[in-house]
Structures are given as structure tokens and as C-alpha cells.
Design a protein around this motif. Structure first.
Motif, PDB file in Angstrom:
ATOM      1  N   ASP A 102       0.746  -1.152   0.023  1.00  0.00           N
ATOM      2  CA  ASP A 102       0.065  -0.084   0.076  1.00  0.00           C
ATOM      3  C   ASP A 102       1.001   1.261  -0.029  1.00  0.00           C
ATOM      4  OD1 ASP A 102      -2.270  -1.493   0.010  1.00  0.00           O
ATOM      5  OD2 ASP A 102      -2.826  -1.163   2.180  1.00  0.00           O
ATOM      6  N   PHE A 103       0.546   2.361  -0.714  1.00  0.00           N
ATOM      7  CA  PHE A 103       1.412   3.418  -0.914  1.00  0.00           C
ATOM      8  C   PHE A 103       0.544   4.725  -0.124  1.00  0.00           C
ATOM      9  CE2 PHE A 103       2.255   0.723  -4.360  1.00  0.00           C
ATOM     10  CZ  PHE A 103       3.505   0.704  -4.708  1.00  0.00           C
ATOM     11  N   ALA A 104       1.451   5.598   0.477  1.00  0.00           N
ATOM     12  CA  ALA A 104       0.861   6.566   0.928  1.00  0.00           C
ATOM     13  C   ALA A 104       1.848   7.853   0.958  1.00  0.00           C
ATOM     14  CB  ALA A 104       0.682   6.444   2.408  1.00  0.00           C
ATOM     15  N   LEU A 105       1.464   8.982   0.894  1.00  0.00           N
ATOM     16  CA  LEU A 105       2.495  10.141   0.895  1.00  0.00           C
ATOM     17  C   LEU A 105       3.131  10.237   2.183  1.00  0.00           C
ATOM     18  CD1 LEU A 105       0.378  12.939  -0.851  1.00  0.00           C
ATOM     19  CD2 LEU A 105       2.146  11.566  -2.077  1.00  0.00           C
ATOM     20  N   THR A 106       4.460  10.733   1.985  1.00  0.00           N
ATOM     21  CA  THR A 106       5.186  10.987   3.369  1.00  0.00           C
ATOM     22  C   THR A 106       5.088  12.307   3.351  1.00  0.00           C
ATOM     23  OG1 THR A 106       7.015  11.332   1.954  1.00  0.00           O
ATOM     24  CG2 THR A 106       7.108   9.048   2.753  1.00  0.00           C
ATOM     25  N   PRO A 107       5.525  12.827   4.718  1.00  0.00           N
ATOM     26  CA  PRO A 107       5.325  14.495   4.792  1.00  0.00           C
ATOM     27  C   PRO A 107       6.320  15.122   3.620  1.00  0.00           C
ATOM     28  CG  PRO A 107       5.781  13.574   6.913  1.00  0.00           C
ATOM     29  CD  PRO A 107       6.047  12.258   5.813  1.00  0.00           C
ATOM     30  N   VAL A 108       7.472  14.686   3.357  1.00  0.00           N
ATOM     31  CA  VAL A 108       7.988  15.103   1.796  1.00  0.00           C
ATOM     32  C   VAL A 108       6.986  15.101   0.836  1.00  0.00           C
ATOM     33  CG1 VAL A 108       9.923  14.975   0.754  1.00  0.00           C
ATOM     34  CG2 VAL A 108      10.252  14.703   2.837  1.00  0.00           C
ATOM     35  N   GLY A 109       6.304  14.043   0.640  1.00  0.00           N
ATOM     36  CA  GLY A 109       5.687  13.980  -0.611  1.00  0.00           C
ATOM     37  C   GLY A 109       4.144  14.855  -0.472  1.00  0.00           C
ATOM     38  N   ARG A 110       3.873  15.120   0.755  1.00  0.00           N
ATOM     39  CA  ARG A 110       2.678  16.182   0.841  1.00  0.00           C
ATOM     40  C   ARG A 110       3.163  17.458   0.554  1.00  0.00           C
ATOM     41  NH1 ARG A 110       1.350  12.726   4.810  1.00  0.00           N
ATOM     42  NH2 ARG A 110       2.330  14.037   6.429  1.00  0.00           N
ATOM     43  N   GLU A 111       4.548  17.875   0.767  1.00  0.00           N
ATOM     44  CA  GLU A 111       4.990  19.163   0.732  1.00  0.00           C
ATOM     45  C   GLU A 111       5.366  19.277  -0.820  1.00  0.00           C
ATOM     46  OE1 GLU A 111       6.647  22.888   1.523  1.00  0.00           O
ATOM     47  OE2 GLU A 111       5.513  21.387   2.777  1.00  0.00           O
ATOM     48  N   TYR A 112       6.025  18.149  -1.427  1.00  0.00           N
ATOM     49  CA  TYR A 112       6.433  17.990  -2.754  1.00  0.00           C
ATOM     50  C   TYR A 112       5.067  18.347  -3.639  1.00  0.00           C
ATOM     51  CZ  TYR A 112       7.757  15.787  -7.107  1.00  0.00           C
ATOM     52  OH  TYR A 112       8.273  15.614  -8.554  1.00  0.00           O
ATOM     53  N   LEU A 113       4.012  17.760  -3.506  1.00  0.00           N
ATOM     54  CA  LEU A 113       2.821  17.826  -4.122  1.00  0.00           C
ATOM     55  C   LEU A 113       2.189  19.289  -3.928  1.00  0.00           C
ATOM     56  CD1 LEU A 113       0.407  16.837  -5.969  1.00  0.00           C
ATOM     57  CD2 LEU A 113      -0.598  15.774  -3.678  1.00  0.00           C
ATOM     58  N   GLY A 114       2.310  19.797  -2.663  1.00  0.00           N
ATOM     59  CA  GLY A 114       1.713  21.183  -2.372  1.00  0.00           C
ATOM     60  C   GLY A 114       2.423  22.129  -3.234  1.00  0.00           C
ATOM     61  N   ARG A 115       3.990  21.902  -3.465  1.00  0.00           N
ATOM     62  CA  ARG A 115       4.453  22.998  -4.149  1.00  0.00           C
ATOM     63  C   ARG A 115       4.336  22.850  -5.687  1.00  0.00           C
ATOM     64  NH1 ARG A 115       9.997  24.737  -1.281  1.00  0.00           N
ATOM     65  NH2 ARG A 115       9.284  24.454   0.900  1.00  0.00           N
ATOM     66  N   ILE A 116       4.109  21.565  -6.177  1.00  0.00           N
ATOM     67  CA  ILE A 116       3.731  21.287  -7.578  1.00  0.00           C
ATOM     68  C   ILE A 116       2.524  21.919  -7.913  1.00  0.00           C
ATOM     69  CG2 ILE A 116       3.057  19.738  -9.350  1.00  0.00           C
ATOM     70  CD1 ILE A 116       5.026  17.597  -8.052  1.00  0.00           C
ATOM     71  N   GLU A 117       1.514  21.721  -7.093  1.00  0.00           N
ATOM     72  CA  GLU A 117       0.138  22.388  -7.294  1.00  0.00           C
ATOM     73  C   GLU A 117       0.295  23.936  -7.184  1.00  0.00           C
ATOM     74  OE1 GLU A 117      -3.080  19.012  -5.998  1.00  0.00           O
ATOM     75  OE2 GLU A 117      -2.041  20.328  -4.133  1.00  0.00           O
ATOM     76  N   GLY A 118       1.175  24.488  -6.341  1.00  0.00           N
ATOM     77  CA  GLY A 118       1.290  25.973  -5.965  1.00  0.00           C
ATOM     78  C   GLY A 118       1.853  26.467  -7.544  1.00  0.00           C
ATOM     79  N   GLU A 119       2.359  25.527  -8.448  1.00  0.00           N
ATOM     80  CA  GLU A 119       3.253  26.087  -9.615  1.00  0.00           C
ATOM     81  C   GLU A 119       2.066  25.989 -10.868  1.00  0.00           C
ATOM     82  OE1 GLU A 119       6.028  27.824 -10.037  1.00  0.00           O
ATOM     83  OE2 GLU A 119       6.337  27.868  -7.870  1.00  0.00           O
ATOM     84  N   LEU A 120       1.070  25.285 -10.772  1.00  0.00           N
ATOM     85  CA  LEU A 120       0.490  25.061 -11.951  1.00  0.00           C
ATOM     86  C   LEU A 120      -0.591  26.546 -12.341  1.00  0.00           C
ATOM     87  CD1 LEU A 120      -1.338  21.731 -10.709  1.00  0.00           C
ATOM     88  CD2 LEU A 120       0.425  22.262 -12.215  1.00  0.00           C
ATOM     89  N   VAL A 121      -0.595  26.506 -13.737  1.00  0.00           N
ATOM     90  CA  VAL A 121      -1.188  27.605 -14.132  1.00  0.00           C
ATOM     91  C   VAL A 121      -2.609  27.535 -13.946  1.00  0.00           C
ATOM     92  CG1 VAL A 121       0.261  29.189 -15.568  1.00  0.00           C
ATOM     93  CG2 VAL A 121      -0.342  26.953 -16.431  1.00  0.00           C
TER      94      VAL A 121
END
Length: 121
Positions: A102-121
Motif C-alpha cells: 500500500d502506498f501513502a504520501l510521506t511528509p516530504v510527499g505532501r510538501e512536494y505535491l503542494g509545491r507542484i500544485e502551487g506552480e500550476l497555471v
């Protein structure tokens, strides 16, 4: 009132221009799909994790309209886990005794996803 001049007629692209544009577009789509695949997988795991890989592929197809091979899915999930973005937990499968991951986001993963989403146009 001054009228704008009519735009100059556009020349038709040469066969070489069409070929080059096709190559550029294919390259862009390849890069875009790789990036969009990562983003989509992270969102699925954030929203539904911990989640087994077998449950990710159909959600991915629904979200994107694209299919992903088992090989491509596992390779991407392994890459994300190796980089510390995903965690893996081995879970017993009922009636078989087998283990699934089973896969889950780590704290780094949540931060990484947040940063990606913050860069989307």
C-alpha cells in the motif's frame, strides 16, 4: 477613429515546418504526460491512500483518460518511493496470505505535491 490594418496573409508551412512542429509537439506531450502522470498519481495517493497499486491504475485512467501499463505504474511508484515521496506498507491479503504494497504520501510527499500544485497555471 483609426482602423487597425488587416493582418498580413499567413504563408502555408512547408513540409519541413510541419515535420518539425510534429516533432516538437511529440516531445512536449512526452514531457507533459510524464509530469502529469506524477502529479495525478500523487493526488490519487493523497486522496485515497494508503492505497494498493491495483486500485491506483483505474483511478488514474478515470482522472486522465489515459492508460498506464503495470510496468509504467510500478516503475513510477518505485521512483517516487525511492526519492522519499511515498511510503510503502506491506499488508496481508485476506484468504491468500500474500502481501501487497500500500502506498501513502510521506511528509516530504505532501510538501512536494503542494509545491507542484502551487506552480500550476
Amino acid at each position: 477613429m483609426t482602423e487597425k490594418p488587416a493582418p498580413a496573409p499567413q504563408a502555408s508551412p512547408s513540409p519541413e515546418d510541419v515535420e518539425w512542429a510534429d516533432e516538437l509537439a511529440r516531445s512536449w506531450v512526452e514531457v507533459y504526460k510524464k509530469s502529469a502522470t506524477t502529479l495525478t498519481l500523487l493526488r490519487i495517493i493523497r486522496d485515497h491512500g494508503p492505497i494498493p497499486a491495483a486500485d491506483i491504475a483505474p483511478r488514474f485512467a478515470t482522472a486522465t483518460g489515459w492508460t498506464i501499463t503495470d510496468r509504467g505504474l510500478y516503475r513510477t511508484l518505485r521512483r517516487l518511493a525511492d526519492s522519499g515521496v511515498l511510503s510503502l506498507e506491506k499488508v496481508d491479503v485476506a484468504r491468500t496470505g500474500a502481501k501487497r504494497q500500500d502506498f501513502a504520501l510521506t511528509p516530504v510527499g505532501r510538501e512536494y505535491l503542494g509545491r507542484i500544485e502551487g506552480e500550476l497555471v
